[in-house]
Write a protein that holds these residues in place. Structure first.
Motif, PDB file in Angstrom:
ATOM      1  N   ALA A  58       0.836  -1.189   0.124  1.00 29.07           N
ATOM      2  CA  ALA A  58       0.000  -0.064  -0.066  1.00 29.07           C
ATOM      3  C   ALA A  58       1.050   1.334  -0.050  1.00 29.07           C
ATOM      4  CB  ALA A  58      -0.800   0.017   1.141  1.00 29.07           C
ATOM      5  N   SER A  59       2.045   1.177   0.639  1.00 28.74           N
ATOM      6  CA  SER A  59       2.857   2.416   0.793  1.00 28.74           C
ATOM      7  C   SER A  59       3.642   2.752  -0.711  1.00 28.74           C
ATOM      8  CB  SER A  59       4.056   2.079   1.796  1.00 28.74           C
ATOM      9  OG  SER A  59       4.774   1.123   1.370  1.00 28.74           O
ATOM     10  N   ASP A  60       3.539   1.757  -1.583  1.00 29.29           N
ATOM     11  CA  ASP A  60       4.193   1.860  -2.976  1.00 29.29           C
ATOM     12  C   ASP A  60       3.330   2.091  -3.961  1.00 29.29           C
ATOM     13  OD1 ASP A  60       6.689   1.924  -1.586  1.00 29.29           O
ATOM     14  OD2 ASP A  60       6.965  -0.522  -2.142  1.00 29.29           O
ATOM     15  N   ASN A  61       1.925   1.809  -3.691  1.00 29.42           N
ATOM     16  CA  ASN A  61       0.960   1.903  -4.854  1.00 29.42           C
ATOM     17  C   ASN A  61       0.609   3.288  -4.889  1.00 29.42           C
ATOM     18  OD1 ASN A  61      -1.266   1.399  -6.382  1.00 29.42           O
ATOM     19  ND2 ASN A  61      -2.378   0.030  -4.977  1.00 29.42           N
ATOM     20  N   PRO A  62       1.072   3.707  -6.463  1.00 32.08           N
ATOM     21  CA  PRO A  62       0.572   5.201  -6.687  1.00 32.08           C
ATOM     22  C   PRO A  62      -0.813   5.309  -7.237  1.00 32.08           C
ATOM     23  CG  PRO A  62       1.688   3.842  -8.404  1.00 32.08           C
ATOM     24  CD  PRO A  62       1.533   2.983  -7.400  1.00 32.08           C
ATOM     25  N   PHE A  63      -1.565   4.470  -7.208  1.00 33.88           N
ATOM     26  CA  PHE A  63      -2.991   4.478  -7.386  1.00 33.88           C
ATOM     27  C   PHE A  63      -3.886   4.455  -6.079  1.00 33.88           C
ATOM     28  CE2 PHE A  63      -0.837   2.551 -11.001  1.00 33.88           C
ATOM     29  CZ  PHE A  63      -1.097   3.550 -12.136  1.00 33.88           C
ATOM     30  N   LYS A  64      -3.119   4.165  -5.140  1.00 32.25           N
ATOM     31  CA  LYS A  64      -4.121   4.175  -4.005  1.00 32.25           C
ATOM     32  C   LYS A  64      -4.745   5.426  -3.703  1.00 32.25           C
ATOM     33  CE  LYS A  64      -3.718   3.432   1.062  1.00 32.25           C
ATOM     34  NZ  LYS A  64      -2.698   3.470   2.149  1.00 32.25           N
ATOM     35  N   ASP A  65      -5.869   5.559  -3.036  1.00 31.16           N
ATOM     36  CA  ASP A  65      -6.478   7.045  -3.049  1.00 31.16           C
ATOM     37  C   ASP A  65      -5.679   7.509  -1.695  1.00 31.16           C
ATOM     38  OD1 ASP A  65      -8.547   6.320  -4.712  1.00 31.16           O
ATOM     39  OD2 ASP A  65      -9.816   5.399  -3.344  1.00 31.16           O
TER      40      ASP A  65
END
Length: 72
Positions: A58-65
């Protein structure tokens, strides 16, 4: 088209075909069983780096809200 031009066109086409067949005949080929075994080994060796198999943190996900939706 005259028959001489038509004949010349056929000869040119045949030469191109023969040249292409020679190129294809000179390509080194391997058996499907060896290629599939190599592919399976590659996939197994690199599975831990595949984000589709392991997921994205989740910390590396650029698409996370960045923040939750305030309209709802």
């Amino acid at each position: 088209m005259s028959s001489k031009a038509h004949s010349s066109n056929n000869i040119t086409h045949a030469r191109r075909t023969v040249q292409q067949l020679r190129i294809e005949a000179s390509i080194e080929r391997i058996k499907v069983s060896k290629a599939s075994a190599d592919l399976m080994n590659y996939c197994n060796e690199h599975a831990r780096n595949d984000p589709l198999l392991m997921g994205v943190p989740a910390s590396d996900n650029p698409f996370k809200d960045k923040k939750p939706c305030t309209i709802l």
